[in-house]
Write an enzyme that holds these catalytic residues in place. Structure first.
Site, PDB file in Angstrom:
ATOM      1  N   ASP A   8      15.130 122.647  26.861  1.00 32.09           N
ATOM      2  CA  ASP A   8      15.845 122.115  28.092  1.00 32.09           C
ATOM      3  C   ASP A   8      17.354 122.477  28.010  1.00 32.09           C
ATOM      4  O   ASP A   8      18.166 121.598  27.436  1.00 32.09           O
ATOM      5  CB  ASP A   8      15.702 120.713  28.517  1.00 32.09           C
ATOM      6  CG  ASP A   8      16.130 120.283  29.858  1.00 32.09           C
ATOM      7  OD1 ASP A   8      16.032 121.067  30.717  1.00 32.09           O
ATOM      8  OD2 ASP A   8      16.512 119.205  30.042  1.00 32.09           O
ATOM      9  N   GLU A  52      13.487 126.424  30.292  1.00 34.47           N
ATOM     10  CA  GLU A  52      13.484 126.006  31.649  1.00 34.47           C
ATOM     11  C   GLU A  52      14.773 126.973  32.411  1.00 34.47           C
ATOM     12  O   GLU A  52      15.836 127.247  32.251  1.00 34.47           O
ATOM     13  CB  GLU A  52      13.863 124.886  32.090  1.00 34.47           C
ATOM     14  CG  GLU A  52      13.576 124.305  33.474  1.00 34.47           C
ATOM     15  CD  GLU A  52      13.799 122.834  33.755  1.00 34.47           C
ATOM     16  OE1 GLU A  52      12.812 122.232  33.881  1.00 34.47           O
ATOM     17  OE2 GLU A  52      14.914 122.217  33.630  1.00 34.47           O
ATOM     18  N   ASP A  81      16.169 114.423  28.156  1.00 37.49           N
ATOM     19  CA  ASP A  81      16.243 116.046  27.975  1.00 37.49           C
ATOM     20  C   ASP A  81      15.203 116.482  27.005  1.00 37.49           C
ATOM     21  O   ASP A  81      14.615 117.588  27.164  1.00 37.49           O
ATOM     22  CB  ASP A  81      17.666 116.265  27.430  1.00 37.49           C
ATOM     23  CG  ASP A  81      18.837 116.127  28.168  1.00 37.49           C
ATOM     24  OD1 ASP A  81      18.566 116.353  29.624  1.00 37.49           O
ATOM     25  OD2 ASP A  81      19.358 115.338  27.854  1.00 37.49           O
TER      26      ASP A  81
END
Length: 172
Positions: A7, A70, A142
């Site tokens: 992430d 992502e 996260d």
């Protein structure tokens, strides 16, 4: 197979490693690489270096077979979006340098895969990650997102493998 989910973030880059054995998923580790400790502003190049070295260390320690990142969505602040894009570049570069193929997924695709709904909230995503990885303890939000990204990639890899196998059966 081990899958690394990432992430991207300039201050906090979440990471999570899972195992995939058939349809079974298992938690290996998760964490957050932090830059600019205690809110202190650090020069951008130095922050990117911390992220790169940290991610390379995670890859060396856990030896994943695949990675997923992502995709960045556009913020209201163009400068912030550009900086996040640079952190995302590090998230793509570190696994690529290790020879890993890197999948990329939109936030809504991750949520749809993990929760079943593309506009699920963070709490719903974390709940479903806990369901799929029993006993997991998140190093932070996260890291939870990174595990969701890894789960998403694992499901896509499984789907791809099934399509290959069924395609081979059709050839006789």
């Amino acid at each position: 197979m081990r899958v690394l989910g990432i992430d991207p973030g300039l201050r906090n880059m979440g990471w999570g490693v899972i195992t995939v054995e058939g349809s079974r998923l298992g938690h290996v580790a998760n964490g957050v690489i932090r830059t600019g400790q205690d809110g202190a502003e650090t020069e951008l190049g130095a922050r990117l270096s911390v992220l790169f070295r940290g991610l390379c260390a995670v890859i060396a320690q856990y030896a994943p077979d695949a990675a997923a990142v992502e995709q960045t969505f556009v913020n209201r602040d163009a400068a912030g979006t550009l900086k996040l894009g640079q952190a995302r570049g590090i998230a793509l570069l570190a696994p690529a340098e290790a020879g890993l193929q890197v999948g990329e997924y939109a936030p809504n695709a991750v949520k749809k895969t993990v929760v079943g709904v593309g506009h699920a909230g963070k709490e719903q995503v974390q709940h479903m990650v806990r369901v799929q990885l029993p006993g997991v303890s998140f190093a932070g939000p996260d890291a939870a997102d990174a595990l969701a990204i890894a789960i998403c990639h694992a499901h896509h890899l499984q789907g791809r493998a099934l399509r290959v196998v069924s395609g081979q059966r059709g050839v006789a």
